[in-house]
Each structure stands twice: as structure tokens, then as C-alpha cells.
Write an enzyme that holds these catalytic residues in place. Structure first.
Site, PDB file in Angstrom:
ATOM      1  N   CYS A 141       2.928   1.841   3.089  1.00 16.91           N
ATOM      2  CA  CYS A 141       4.050   0.928   3.286  1.00 16.91           C
ATOM      3  C   CYS A 141       5.274   1.428   2.535  1.00 16.91           C
ATOM      4  O   CYS A 141       6.395   1.367   3.031  1.00 16.91           O
ATOM      5  CB  CYS A 141       3.686  -0.474   2.800  1.00 16.91           C
ATOM      6  SG  CYS A 141       2.094  -1.049   3.414  1.00 16.91           S
TER       7      CYS A 141
ATOM      8  N   CYS B   9       0.846  -1.192   0.000  1.00 21.81           N
ATOM      9  CA  CYS B   9       0.000   0.000   0.000  1.00 21.81           C
ATOM     10  C   CYS B   9       0.889   1.252   0.000  1.00 21.81           C
ATOM     11  O   CYS B   9       2.094   1.173   0.232  1.00 21.81           O
ATOM     12  CB  CYS B   9      -0.918   0.007   1.216  1.00 21.81           C
ATOM     13  SG  CYS B   9      -0.037  -0.183   2.767  1.00 21.81           S
TER      14      CYS B   9
END
Lengths: 315, 75
Positions: free
Chosen positions: B13, B10
Site C-alpha cells: 500500500c 501494508c
């Protein structure tokens, strides 16, 4: 006070005529934007403080001690306070079922968590009033509880991807945060969330203001009014691709309500926007076989349509 | 030391990975930084919300994005 400020800017500073299309639209836009951002900032901050006490690891531990029914109710309630992002749906799902949380209870959480979220609630409160916001919480929880119980009764454990059951899951300690840590967390959370949603809020309120000022009264009554039985299912279907844009969608829907869209249809639409999403379905297909995924969507969609019809009848 | 950034890909991240790199650079410490994306490895640590940061096998935090300064303070 906000109303006076909006009136002052629109009619005195800019000099638009009260009652004119442009004047009404701008007045509405200024008032709503300020109101919504004040609400968003304060409430997201408070919710973030509460959330910092409920990391998913703690929620999991609470739920693994509960069986069906009580577990479904607990899961739906904890879904409100546990932070959730669809990108974490897979580790969350595996963590839950591996630690012994029943499948149906896990689904109650997965439905309630994105649906009963603070942004949707603030927007509903700001644009529709607290009664509608409360009805949304209540029926949202009910949809989550019932959907989870039904999925649990269907005994669909074998439609979870096989590798999920074989996975080794470690135990993570729950870090205890001091109140200071919580404030720091809440500040960061509020900042990140506002940064993400503000354009949608401005665009949504802007479009809503435009509709408010320019679209004729009762424009939608014929199609989206309570007499059209297809309005609710169509609204639910339209909500699926609009995922996670509650912030932008609610002001538009609010304006449409004033033009004749029925309130049950609005509630169903909002729930579909938040609870049913294509990206989440794709993410969940990593842990669910197709049959369970379709059942999950089918049951939640049916429950939402039912809520829509119910409130079109009683409100 | 070994630092592992856990995340399924994501946006947060990726941002955390960048912040960890910055933190290591400014702190001047020796560290091997690895991005862990496969689910079984993430689950092994019991992490349920990504992104998370692991230092020498111990989870420092999960489910949030932190600044390079905050990370540097934990190293």
C-alpha cells in the site's frame, strides 16, 4: 539433465569427491535450487493467470449463494484460486459476511486460502514428489471444510466484532480482463512473488543441503519418528511462528525426513506453518472477538494434529 | 481530480502511494492524493483486497501494485 549439470559443476569443475560430505551437499544444493526455481517460475505464472479470473469480489458473489456444507466445499476450493494476502484479511472478512456468506463458510475460505497455496505446493512437489503434494492439497481442503463446518455449527456470530455487522459495504464492479491483461498481471505477480521468496528458497535449500550432507542418517528418528506421540503437536506448535516461509521451510523439512522425521509429522508441520500464523491472528482480532479467534485457532490446530497422526499411521 | 489510495498499511500500500505520487508528477495533472486507512471508508467502496486506487469516487483497480507508468495511463 539437471542432475548431470549439478554433478558436472560439483565433481568436474570444482573437483569435489563424489561421496564426500562437501561434495554431496553442494551437488544437492545446485540441483535443488535450479529445479525449484524452474518450477516456481512456470507454475506461479500459470497460477497467476488462473487467479486473475477469480478476484475476491467474484468469489464472494459465488459464495453468497451457497449455504452450509456445499458452501464450505466451494469456499475451500475457491480458496486455492483466489489471491489472498493476510494484510487484506480484514476487508475480505467483512466483505464476505456482509454479503451474506455464512460465518462457517467464510472460515473455510480463510483456512484454505493461505494453506493450499502454490508456493507450498511447488516446494512439496519439488522436494517430496507429486504424491505428497496431492495428499497435502486433499487433506488441506478437508481441514478447511471440516473446521468451517464446526465453526458454523457452533453459532458464533455474536463473537464477531459488533461494528462488522453495522458496516456499509459498497458494490464493486468486477473488471473483465483480456487475455493480454492477464498475462501482464501474471508477469508482475510472478516477479513480485519470486523477489519476495528467493532468499528463503536459497537459504532453505542451502540448509537442507547441509543437513543432507553432514547430519548422520536416522539422527531424528528417535525424536521426530512416528513412535513419538508428542512429535506431531510439537511440530504444529513450532510451525506457528514460522508463518509464510513455506519456501524456506520445506527444503529443510525434506532433508529432515531423510534423517528419520515421519511424513505425517512433516505434513502437520507444513500446514501449521501456512495456516496458523501469529500476524494473521493479530490482524483478525480486528474483526473477531477473542473467543472466536481462539476457537478458530483451536479447531484448525486440532484438525492439523489429527492429519499428522493419521498419516503417521497409514504412510 | 481526487485520488484515494486505499490500504491498511501494508508494504504494497505504501509502495502504491509512492507510485501514484510519481504518476501525478510526471503526467503534470492537478490531483489531490489521499491515503485512506480506516476500514469503514475502504469497505464503502466494496474493496476486498488492498491496495486499491480510487479516482473521483470510482475504483480503478484493487489488490495489486501497479507501476507509475500504468497509473499515469489511467489518469
Amino acid at each position: 539433465m539437471l542432475k548431470q549439470f549439478a554433478d558436472y559443476v560439483t565433481f568436474s569443475l570444482i573437483g569435489l569427491k563424489p561421496g564426500s560430505h562437501g561434495g554431496e551437499a553442494l551437488d544437492f544444493f545446485i540441483y535443488d535450487t535450479i529445479k525449484i526455481f524452474l518450477l516456481l517460475t512456470t507454475i506461479i505464472f500459470v497460477v497467476a493467470i488462473i487467479r486473475s479470473s477469480f478476484p475476491p469480489e467474484r468469489t464472494k458473489r459465488i459464495l453468497s449463494h451457497n449455504r452450509e456444507y456445499v458452501g464450505n466445499v466451494m469456499a475451500a476450493l475457491l480458496g486455492i484460486v483466489t489471491p489472498f494476502c493476510s494484510c487484506s484479511a480484514v476487508p475480505l472478512f467483512i466483505g464476505f459476511v456482509e454479503s451474506g456468506v455464512p460465518l462457517g463458510v467464510t472460515f473455510s475460505f480463510l483456512v484454505s486460502s493461505p494453506m493450499v497455496n502454490e508456493v507450498a505446493l511447488i516446494m512439496l512437489w519439488g522436494m517430496f514428489g507429486w504424491k505428497i503434494a496431492l495428499i497435502y492439497i486433499g487433506t488441506g481442503l478437508l481441514v478447511a471444510i471440516v473446521s468451517g463446518i464446526v465453526i458454523g455449527r457452533l453459532k458464533m456470530e455474536k463473537y464477531v466484532q459488533d461494528y462488522v455487522w453495522e458496516m456499509q459495504v459498497g458494490q464493486q464492479e468486477i473488471e473483465e480482463l483480456t487475455f493480454r491483461d492477464k498475462l501482464v498481471y501474471a508477469r508482475g505477480y510472478t516477479r513480485d512473488l519470486l523477489k519476495k521468496i528467493w532468499p528463503y528458497v536459497v537459504i532453505g535449500v542451502g540448509l537442507g543441503a547441509f543437513i543432507h550432507g553432514y547430519v548422520p542418517q536416522d539422527f531424528l528418528a528417535k525424536w521426530a519418528g512416528r513412535d513419538n506421540p508428542f512429535a506431531v503437536p510439537i511440530a504444529v506448535a513450532l510451525g506457528v511462528p514460522l508463518y509464510s516461509n513455506a519456501a524456506g521451510v520445506i527444503p529443510i523439512v525434506s532433508a529432515l525426513t531423510q534423517k528419520g522425521m515421519a511424513i505425517g509429522t512433516v505434513l502437520a508441520f507444513m500446514m501449521a506453518v501456512t495456516a496458523l500464523s501469529l500476524p494473521e491472528a493479530i490482524i483478525l482480532s480486528n474483526v473477531l472477538k477473542r473467543r472466536l479467534l481462539l476457537t478458530f485457532f483451536g479447531i484448525v490446530a486440532t484438525a492439523i494434529v489429527f492429519v499428522g497422526y493419521l498419516f503417521n499411521i497409514i504412510l | 481530480m481526487k485520488l484515494e489510495v486505499l490500504g491498511t498499511g501494508c508494504a504494497k500500500c505504501k509502495a502504491l502511494l509512492e507510485n501514484v505520487k510519481k504518476a501525478v508528477e510526471t503526467s503534470g495533472k492537478e490531483a489531490e492524493i489521499v491515503k485512506v486507512e480506516d476500514i469503514p471508508s475502504i469497505m464503502k467502496y466494496g474493496v476486498m483486497s488492498t491496495p486499491a486506487l480510487v479516482k473521483d469516487g470510482k475504483v480503478l483497480f484493487s489488490g495489486k501494485l501497479t507501476t507509475p507508468e500504468e497509473i499515469a495511463g489511467m489518469l
